[in-house]
Design an enzyme around this catalytic site. Structure first.
Site, PDB file in Angstrom:
ATOM      1  CG  HIS A 101      30.074  49.355  37.752  1.00  0.00           C
ATOM      2  ND1 HIS A 101      31.277  49.977  37.627  1.00  0.00           N
ATOM      3  CD2 HIS A 101      30.267  48.080  37.310  1.00  0.00           C
ATOM      4  CE1 HIS A 101      32.167  49.135  37.111  1.00  0.00           C
ATOM      5  NE2 HIS A 101      31.582  47.983  36.902  1.00  0.00           N
ATOM      6  CG  ASP A 104      30.607  52.529  39.838  1.00  0.00           C
ATOM      7  OD1 ASP A 104      30.918  51.464  40.359  1.00  0.00           O
ATOM      8  OD2 ASP A 104      30.608  52.770  38.621  1.00  0.00           O
ATOM      9  CD  GLU A 232      35.204  45.367  30.515  1.00  0.00           C
ATOM     10  OE1 GLU A 232      34.250  46.168  30.525  1.00  0.00           O
ATOM     11  OE2 GLU A 232      36.160  45.445  31.290  1.00  0.00           O
ATOM     12  CG  HIS A 271      40.168  42.900  31.086  1.00  0.00           C
ATOM     13  ND1 HIS A 271      38.810  43.132  31.049  1.00  0.00           N
ATOM     14  CD2 HIS A 271      40.607  43.457  32.236  1.00  0.00           C
ATOM     15  CE1 HIS A 271      38.447  43.803  32.131  1.00  0.00           C
ATOM     16  NE2 HIS A 271      39.525  44.013  32.864  1.00  0.00           N
ATOM     17  CG  ASP A 296      36.368  49.203  29.428  1.00  0.00           C
ATOM     18  OD1 ASP A 296      35.622  49.987  28.801  1.00  0.00           O
ATOM     19  OD2 ASP A 296      36.014  48.644  30.484  1.00  0.00           O
ATOM     20  CG  ASP A 339      37.814  50.044  33.349  1.00  0.00           C
ATOM     21  OD1 ASP A 339      38.065  50.536  34.459  1.00  0.00           O
ATOM     22  OD2 ASP A 339      37.260  48.940  33.193  1.00  0.00           O
TER      23      ASP A 339
HETATM   24  C1  XUL Z   1      37.070  45.115  35.729  1.00  0.00           C
HETATM   25  C2  XUL Z   1      36.504  45.973  34.685  1.00  0.00           C
HETATM   26  C3  XUL Z   1      35.159  46.535  34.961  1.00  0.00           C
HETATM   27  C4  XUL Z   1      34.261  46.606  33.785  1.00  0.00           C
HETATM   28  C5  XUL Z   1      32.862  47.042  34.086  1.00  0.00           C
HETATM   29  O1  XUL Z   1      38.328  44.627  35.452  1.00  0.00           O
HETATM   30  O2  XUL Z   1      37.130  46.239  33.684  1.00  0.00           O
HETATM   31  O3  XUL Z   1      35.305  47.772  35.546  1.00  0.00           O
HETATM   32  O4  XUL Z   1      34.770  47.469  32.820  1.00  0.00           O
HETATM   33  O5  XUL Z   1      32.261  46.242  35.034  1.00  0.00           O
HETATM   34 CO    CO Z   2      36.685  47.410  31.999  1.00  0.00          CO
END
Ligand code: XUL
Ligand code: CO
Length: 437
Positions: A101, A104, A232, A271, A296, A339
């Site tokens: 990001h 970051d 996402e 997620h 991710d 991630d």
């Molecule tokens: C949050 C998440 C983020 C995204 C990118 O749950 O997964 O880190 O991958 O913004």
């Molecule tokens: Co993510």
């Protein structure tokens, strides 16, 4: 470049018998599976946010892991110190890709101008390290959820100037992603949702999100950025409800706003869990719509109801991920992007290595198992045979669009009853999968 972790040597493949915790037991980058190298199938990626910025803080306590390269630094100096440390870790792990990001890698400035200048400073360092190591950018993204200006959302904020600020931030993030040769750009709508419907005009917020994403697509085109856009999905946290709640909701939104040609999905395991789905479900939903873009990779804890972002170690999970991936033609622009974060109690830089090595090996095993299941063919044959009634006769005629309610009623009045159904053989298939695990 002086090494920050000289005692950790580059991680190599030593095979399943190795007892070396700093070696791969299954990930053998050059090994050929289904005609492609493992490296090309998996396209592993390491994330900047958890690896560099995660220090173990949670709602109940502060940081536990102050990294040696962080000590005593803050602001832009801290940001600068993290870049070589990140690339040393990524390079020693043999990661071909990374993701970040904007906020970051570089801190929030007092103004947009200052934030942009700081991001430019760090972008130059990232570029240098990319050139030195050959590590590439999988995707970039803008962090549109930490700053208080985003408390009501970014593109879906009730405040039009917040929307404008977010647009400016994404414009810059796209430029930086393009400058770094990024192969994609991700939107995760952290606060694009609501806390209560009493104060929310949902239709207006969704229209604004659609407009925002069209502006991104248009701007990318104008600067010649040809990377893949991703959305996402995540159902909640930090919001009570996020509009991009799962793969199906995202696809519906993208279709409604004529965005589907420009986007694929970046699916995250934890997620999916929060959405009440399995990752396999999400991958099948995306794959069926030709929108399976990237992963991710992480896992949740089924006993905890939040986004724990743990490293994936479950071989069933990685097998399912790789079966769906292979089924839909493999990862092209996307990757297996970790991630994931180490636990708050795992405070040493070594833990970052154990975590990634474990995740990479788990996915390598998933890939090999998925390929073996496909080569064996019994699973695919079973599924094919299950639908055999659609391959000829009335089934084929329905699929070809030649039948109607009236013609089908006529058929069934003549027959009186449908042929008996066959067993779904779930337990047989579960045993079959276990033969390969
Ligand atoms: C949050 C998440 C983020 C995204 C990118 O749950 O997964 O880190 O991958 O913004
Ligand atoms: Co993510």
């Amino acid at each position: 470049m002086s090494e920050l972790l000289p005692h950790i040597r580059p991680v190599t493949y030593e095979g399943p018998k190795s007892k070396n915790p700093f070696a791969f037991k299954h990930y053998n980058p050059g090994e050929i599976v289904e005609g492609k190298t493992m490296a090309a199938h998996l396209r592993f990626s390491i994330v900047y946010w958890h690896t560099m910025c995660g220090q173990g803080a949670d709602m109940f306590g502060g940081p536990t892991a102050i990294r040696p390269w962080d000590a005593g630094l803050s602001g832009l100096d801290l940001a600068k110190a993290r870049v070589p440390a990140f690339f040393e870790i990524a390079e020693k792990l043999g990661m071909p890709y990374y993701a970040f990001h904007d906020r970051d890698v570089a801190p929030h400035g007092q103004t947009l101008r200052e934030s942009n200048a700081w991001l430019d400073t760090i972008t130059a360092l990232l570029k240098e390290q990319q050139q030195r190591t050959g590590i590439k950018l999988l995707w970039g993204t803008a962090q549109l959820f930490v700053h208080p200006r985003y408390m009501h959302g970014a593109a879906t904020s009730c405040n039009a100037e917040t929307f404008a600020f977010a647009a400016a931030q994404v414009k810059k993030a796209l430029e930086v992603t393009h400058e770094l040769g990024g192969e994609g750009y991700t939107f995760w709508g952290g606060r694009e949702g609501y806390s209560t419907l009493w104060n929310t005009d949902m239709k207006r917020e969704l229209d604004h999100l659609g407009r925002f994403l069209h502006m991104a697509v248009d701007y990318a085109k104008s600067i010649g950025f040809k990377g893949q856009f991703y959305i996402e999905p995540k159902p909640k946290e930090p919001t009570k409800h996020q509009y991009d709640s799962d793969a199906a909701a995202c696809l519906n939104f993208l279709r409604e706003y004529d965005l589907l040609p420009h986007f694929k999905l970046n699916l995250e395991t934890n997620h999916a869990t929060l959405a009440g789905h399995s990752m396999q479900h999400e991958m099948e939903v995306a794959g069926a719509a030709n929108a399976l873009g990237s992963m991710d990779a992480n896992t949740g804890d089924l006993l905890l109801g939040w986004d724990t972002d743990q490293f994936p170690t479950d071989i069933y999970l990685t097998t399912q991920c790789m079966l769906s991936t292979l089924k839909y033609g493999g990862l092209t622009t996307g990757g297996v992007n970790f991630d994931s974060k180490v636990r708050r109690e795992s405070i040493d830089p070594e833990d970052l290595f154990h975590a990634h090595i474990g995740g990479m090996d788990a996915f390598a095993r998933g890939l090999k198992i998925a390929a073996a299941i496909r080569a064996d063919g019994r699973l695919a044959d079973f599924v094919k045979n299950r639908y055999a009634s659609w391959d000829s006769g009335i089934g084929a005629s329905i699929e070809a669009g030649r039948e109607s309610f009236a013609s089908l009623e006529k058929l069934m009045l003549e027959k009186g009853e449908a042929v008996a159904c066959q067993s779904g053989r779930q337990e047989f298939l579960e045993n079959l999968i276990n033969e390969f695990i």
